[in-house]
Enzyme design. Sequence first.
Site, PDB file in Angstrom:
ATOM      1  N   GLU A 260       0.858  -1.192   0.000  1.00 28.78           N
ATOM      2  CA  GLU A 260       0.000   0.000   0.000  1.00 28.78           C
ATOM      3  C   GLU A 260       0.886   1.231   0.000  1.00 28.78           C
ATOM      4  OE1 GLU A 260      -2.791   0.221   3.212  1.00 28.78           O
ATOM      5  OE2 GLU A 260      -3.574  -1.784   2.834  1.00 28.78           O
ATOM      6  N   LYS A 262       2.462   4.352   1.438  1.00 29.05           N
ATOM      7  CA  LYS A 262       2.614   4.841   2.818  1.00 29.05           C
ATOM      8  C   LYS A 262       2.475   6.357   2.766  1.00 29.05           C
ATOM      9  CE  LYS A 262       5.569   4.527   6.906  1.00 29.05           C
ATOM     10  NZ  LYS A 262       5.353   5.874   7.424  1.00 29.05           N
ATOM     11  N   ARG A 267      -1.785   9.142  11.584  1.00 32.49           N
ATOM     12  CA  ARG A 267      -2.670   7.992  11.763  1.00 32.49           C
ATOM     13  C   ARG A 267      -3.901   8.415  12.561  1.00 32.49           C
ATOM     14  NH1 ARG A 267      -0.743   2.561  12.460  1.00 32.49           N
ATOM     15  NH2 ARG A 267      -2.479   1.144  12.833  1.00 32.49           N
ATOM     16  N   ARG A 282      -2.670   8.854  16.912  1.00 28.47           N
ATOM     17  CA  ARG A 282      -1.733   7.743  17.112  1.00 28.47           C
ATOM     18  C   ARG A 282      -1.460   7.501  18.595  1.00 28.47           C
ATOM     19  NH1 ARG A 282       3.265   6.214  14.120  1.00 28.47           N
ATOM     20  NH2 ARG A 282       4.659   5.597  15.774  1.00 28.47           N
ATOM     21  N   GLU A 312      -5.229   7.294   7.407  1.00 30.58           N
ATOM     22  CA  GLU A 312      -4.207   8.332   7.530  1.00 30.58           C
ATOM     23  C   GLU A 312      -4.837   9.641   7.044  1.00 30.58           C
ATOM     24  OE1 GLU A 312      -1.196   7.348   8.715  1.00 30.58           O
ATOM     25  OE2 GLU A 312       0.275   8.801   8.003  1.00 30.58           O
ATOM     26  N   PHE A 352      -7.434   2.587   5.628  1.00 30.51           N
ATOM     27  CA  PHE A 352      -6.721   1.354   5.294  1.00 30.51           C
ATOM     28  C   PHE A 352      -7.079   0.154   6.167  1.00 30.51           C
ATOM     29  CE2 PHE A 352      -3.445   3.980   7.525  1.00 30.51           C
ATOM     30  CZ  PHE A 352      -3.352   3.250   8.705  1.00 30.51           C
ATOM     31  N   ARG A 424       4.266  -4.145  17.123  1.00 28.98           N
ATOM     32  CA  ARG A 424       5.057  -3.738  15.964  1.00 28.98           C
ATOM     33  C   ARG A 424       5.721  -5.013  15.443  1.00 28.98           C
ATOM     34  NH1 ARG A 424       6.953   1.006  14.275  1.00 28.98           N
ATOM     35  NH2 ARG A 424       6.620   2.173  16.195  1.00 28.98           N
ATOM     36  N   LYS A 430       7.391  -1.553   6.652  1.00 27.92           N
ATOM     37  CA  LYS A 430       7.443  -0.281   5.932  1.00 27.92           C
ATOM     38  C   LYS A 430       8.720  -0.207   5.114  1.00 27.92           C
ATOM     39  CE  LYS A 430       8.742   1.835  10.258  1.00 27.92           C
ATOM     40  NZ  LYS A 430       8.563   2.801  11.282  1.00 27.92           N
TER      41      LYS A 430
HETATM   42  P1  AMP Z   1       6.115   4.880  11.311  1.00 31.60           P
HETATM   43  O1  AMP Z   1       5.358   6.027  11.886  1.00 31.60           O
HETATM   44  O2  AMP Z   1       7.330   5.313  10.559  1.00 31.60           O
HETATM   45  O3  AMP Z   1       6.348   3.791  12.329  1.00 31.60           O
HETATM   46  O4  AMP Z   1       5.212   4.171  10.160  1.00 31.60           O
HETATM   47  C1  AMP Z   1       3.967   3.601  10.413  1.00 31.60           C
HETATM   48  C2  AMP Z   1       2.879   4.615  10.157  1.00 31.60           C
HETATM   49  O5  AMP Z   1       2.682   4.802   8.760  1.00 31.60           O
HETATM   50  C3  AMP Z   1       1.509   4.216  10.617  1.00 31.60           C
HETATM   51  O6  AMP Z   1       1.344   4.390  12.001  1.00 31.60           O
HETATM   52  C4  AMP Z   1       0.610   5.144   9.806  1.00 31.60           C
HETATM   53  O7  AMP Z   1       0.456   6.385  10.464  1.00 31.60           O
HETATM   54  C5  AMP Z   1       1.419   5.420   8.562  1.00 31.60           C
HETATM   55  N1  AMP Z   1       0.812   4.911   7.331  1.00 31.60           N
HETATM   56  C6  AMP Z   1       0.772   5.585   6.164  1.00 31.60           C
HETATM   57  N2  AMP Z   1       0.176   4.865   5.204  1.00 31.60           N
HETATM   58  C7  AMP Z   1      -0.200   3.684   5.769  1.00 31.60           C
HETATM   59  C8  AMP Z   1      -0.842   2.516   5.275  1.00 31.60           C
HETATM   60  N3  AMP Z   1      -1.219   2.412   4.007  1.00 31.60           N
HETATM   61  N4  AMP Z   1      -1.044   1.502   6.151  1.00 31.60           N
HETATM   62  C9  AMP Z   1      -0.641   1.581   7.436  1.00 31.60           C
HETATM   63  N5  AMP Z   1      -0.002   2.666   7.954  1.00 31.60           N
HETATM   64  C10 AMP Z   1       0.212   3.707   7.125  1.00 31.60           C
END
Ligand code: AMP
Length: 575
Positions: A260, A262, A267, A282, A312, A352, A424, A430
Site C-alpha cells: 500500500e 505509505k 494515523r 496515534r 491516515e 486502510f 510492531r 514499511k
Molecule cells: P512509522 O510512523 O514510521 O512507524 O510508520 C507507520 C505509520 O505509517 C503508521 O502508524 C501510519 O500512520 C502510517 N501509514 C501511512 N500509510 C499507511 C498505510 N497504508 N497503512 C498503514 N499505515 C500507514
Amino acid sequence: MVDSKCVVMPTLFKALAELCERLEGISRRVISVNLVADFLNSLESDEVEPAVSMILGRPFTKWSQQTLDVSWATLREIIRRITRVEWKVFLEAFNKTGDLGSAAKVVFESCKVKRQAVLFDKPLTILEVRRSFEAIAETFGYGSKEKKERLIEALLSLASPLEAKYLVKILIGEMRTGFNEGLMEQAVSRAFQLPLETVKKAGMMLGDIGTAAALIKTEGVGALSKIGFQVFRPVKLMLAQMANDVAEAIKEHGGQTAFEHKLDGARVQIHKLGDNVRIFSRRLTDVTKSLPEIADIVKEKVKAHEAIIEGEVIAIDGEGHPIPFQHLMRRFKRVHEIEDIAEAIPVRLYLFDILYLNGESLISLPYIQRRQILAENAGGIPLTKHVITDSVNEAERFLKEAINCGNEGLIAKRLYSEYTPGIRGKHWLKIKPILEPLDLVIVAAEYGYGRRREWLSDYYLAVRDTKTGEFLVVGKTFKGLTDSEIIEMTKRLKELAIKEEYRKVYVTPKIVVEVAYNEIQKSPKYRCGMALRFARITRIRDDKTPEEADTIQRVREIYQKQFLKKGNIRVQNSI
Ligand code: AMP
C-alpha cells in the site's frame, strides 16, 4: 462495635513509592516481576488500576483522555516554595543523579521547614493521589494555572521525600525504574495466576494493562472472555517494522504480499456510533475537535451504524497534492476557532483498515478480507492505493509511483495476517527508499548567535538506550526549523528547562523531532561513541512520545549496514 476484620485499610502511597525505589535498584527481571506481583495481590480492587498506572509512571490509564499538563518549570517553583531550600542543592543533586525525581527527594530531605505532612501526620494513600491527579487534570479555563499549582502544592506538601520523588516522576511522566509494560504484564499474570498470553490479550483489547488487571481482580478471569471492543474506547494501534526493500518484504511475507502507499500524514482511529463520530490520534488522544470535516465526512459516508476504522489524514494543497507534515500538525494542535485553519490547510482522509463493525470484532479476519469489508463500508471515502504482487519489478514500480505522488514509501501487509493491536511485528513492513530518518529527542539546546541570540536554536539530539532507559546524545543541529518554529521551540524548551549552564539549557526529554543525516560515524565526541553527520531536523514529531524515539541499538544497526554497503562499493570498484 466495628468488626476489625471488616475494616479495610487503604494502601498508602508510601508503599508504592518504596516498591518503585526497590525496582530502581534491581537488575534481575524475575525479582522485580515477583515484587510487583506480590504488591498487586495485596491491593484492594479499586486500587489496582491506579497502582499499575503509577508504577508505570502514568497518572491515568493509557487510554485516558485526561492529562496533567504540568511543566517542570511550574513544578520547580512549587518545590522551591514548599521547601525553601537553596536551589543549588537541587542542581548539585541533579548533576549527580541526572534525574529530576531523585533531585527533588534530596531537596525535600534538606528542607528544614515543618511541612503539613509532619504537622498533621496524615499519610497519603494511592487513591488520594489518584483523586488529586484527577482534580489537577480537570482544572481548566480562567484562573486554572493558579488552581492547578495550588492542587500540586497541596499534594506535595503531604509527601515525604521518597513520596515526593515518585510524585515528581509521575507528574512529569519520567518514571525510569526500568519496569516497563511487558514486565507489568508478567507481574499481572503471576499475581492472578493467568497465562501471560491471556493477560496480554486483555491488555490489548482494553487498551491498558491496568484496566485489565483491575477487571481480573474485581470480576475474575471469566470476565475476560466477555471483553470486546467498545466504541469510543480507542484500541492500541498495529504498527510496522522496517524492511530494507520490496524484495525483502515479498520474501518475508512468503512470496506474495499486498503493498500500500505509505502516506505522509497522521494515523487516525475513527469510532462511529450512529451520528456520533470520534477521532483518536496515534497516541490515542481524542482529536475530533481539530478535524471536524473528517468527522462530518465519516458521519455522512460510512453507512454502518457502529464501526471502528483506521486511516491516515494528510494535508493537501489547492490541487489535492500532499503537503509537508508540519502543516498537518498545526491542524492537530488547534482545537478552538478552527474554521480559518481548516480553510488554509485542507485535509483528506484515506482509509486502510477496519477493526469492528456492528457489534463484531474483525481483527481476527485476514487482511484481505478486512480490506474487502472496509471497501464495502467506506461509502466512497478513498482507500490507500494498493497492489497484491509476487513480482519485485512490479513492487519497485509501485514504490516509484508512490514517491512520485509525494508519499513516503510503501507498507507491505501480509495477506492472511490478523490485526494485532499494539504490536510492531512483521505482518506490516514499511519500506522507505532513502536512508531512514531517525526520530530523536531534544535533551538540551543552546542559544544561537547574531539574529538568533535570543532563541534556543541549536539542539542536542538523543536516542534512547532501551537497556538503561537513558537518553544518549548522538548529534547536534541548528538546521531545519523555520524562524517561527524556532521561536515556538524556544518557548517550549524554556518550559521544560531543568538547568542552565552559560548558553546551554538542559531540558526534560519530551520533544521528538525527525532528523535526516548523511552518515552515521563512530565518534568520541559523545558518550555513546556514535555521531550523526550533517544532521538536520525535517519535522517536529508531536505525535510521538520520547518512548517511541529511535534507539542507540537502531543507530548501531544503521551504522553497520552503511559499513557493509561501503564495503560492497569498494569490492565492485576493485573488480
Ligand atoms: P512509522 O510512523 O514510521 O512507524 O510508520 C507507520 C505509520 O505509517 C503508521 O502508524 C501510519 O500512520 C502510517 N501509514 C501511512 N500509510 C499507511 C498505510 N497504508 N497503512 C498503514 N499505515 C500507514
